[in-house]
Design a protein around this motif. Structure first.
Motif: not given
Length: 327
Positions: A203-216
């Motif tokens: 099971t492949e899992v990704n963690m994504v973070r949306f950051v104010e003032g920066a790229d994803i």
């Protein structure tokens, strides 16, 4: 690598002379910096702790501890120690929300994490300060004049090693053994609940973070959350190998489809609109990802999954992993 941005409110600068005077008083020492660093002014027995800044002598059982980052606060509370003072994170609540309110009640706020108020720290008369070189190495001389200061080299990825140093400094090595044993058992239980090691690895899992003032940020394999995913034995997509220094591979909303995986967890730091979360998750690329189509995308608390960096946070993350992946 810093995870938090400086708080917009600038704190008043404190002169070195003022801090030194307050620090010597706090440590009860009249013989200068060397005694202050060793904690010898208190008259209590001491032991030597190896730190990122060299050997530091600390009291056998520190009673007035000040912590200057979220990882150190998590470690102290996990080990049953309530600090007398702590810096606050760049969040509305000050201390991170995942920490039980009754356990942080009464802890004195000594400023924003990257700009601690040295005068406020000295006023608390601590007998131990915990932080890291990457955060406050430039303030080591001032801090060590206030109390013995134990610094790890970094934060985030080496959190388990850092925890052991925190436990040694706090005189809580026995308690640390139980914490790590309990964590290992919880990890084993989660892996079993997912169908075992082979199924978890598939099971492949990704963690994504949306950051104010920066790229994803698509998180790589050398950060706090990645170690927990690895402990459970979950697979990671090939895109994670492109992460600079293993930390994160940053993309624009136009490339968010690169974050696709069997399962995607995502969090947001700052305002969702300014962090491009609203724009991205409402767009076609996001909606066409397999994880989205298969209802395998889960929003998570940024304070818990990214900022906490400790065993108390990890225990809660494991519970959420289990609930999400077995639903």
């Amino acid at each position: 690598m810093a995870l938090l941005r400086p708080h917009p409110r600038a704190l008043a600068a404190v002169s070195l002379a003022t801090v030194a005077a307050l620090g010597l008083t706090a440590c009860g020492s009249s013989s200068g910096d060397a005694d202050s660093r060793s904690g010898s002014g208190s008259g209590a027995s001491t032991r030597t702790v190896k730190t990122a800044m060299g050997d530091v002598k600390v009291k056998e059982a520190p009673e007035r501890v000040v912590v200057l980052d979220t990882a150190e606060l998590d470690s102290a509370l996990t080990l049953g120690v309530k600090p007398v003072g702590s810096t606050h994170a760049d969040v509305k609540s000050g201390f991170l929300d995942y920490l039980p309110k009754d356990r942080v009640a009464g802890i004195e706020d000594v400023g924003q994490m990257m700009t601690p108020n040295l005068e406020a720290i000295a006023a608390l008369k601590p007998d131990l300060i915990l932080t890291s070189k990457v955060r406050h190495g430039d303030k080591y001389d001032e801090l060590s004049k206030i109390a013995p200061t134990v610094m790890t080299e970094n934060t985030g990825y080496p959190w388990k090693e850092n925890f052991q140093l925190h436990a040694e400094a706090l005189g809580k090595k026995a308690e640390a053994k139980k914490v790590t044993a309990d964590y290992a058992q919880q990890v084993a239980d989660v892996t079993k609940a997912l169908g075992g090691k082979e199924k978890a690895a598939g099971t492949e899992v990704n963690m994504v973070r949306f950051v104010e003032g920066a790229d994803i940020r698509i998180y790589g394999k050398k950060n706090y959350i990645a170690t927990i995913l690895a402990d459970v034995g979950l697979g990671r997509p090939a895109i994670t190998d492109k992460a600079a220094d293993g930390f994160s591979y940053d993309v624009s909303p136009e490339k968010i489809d690169l974050a696709d995986a069997d399962v995607v967890f995502h969090s947001t730091y700052g305002d969702p609109k300014k962090a491009k979360e609203t724009e991205t998750t409402g767009g076609g690329l996001w909606k066409n990802m397999d994880a989205v189509k298969n209802d395998k995308v889960f929003p998570v608390d940024d304070q818990l999954w990214i900022q906490g960096i400790g065993y108390t946070a990890a225990d809660k993350i494991l519970d959420e992993l289990r609930a999400s992946l077995t639903a």
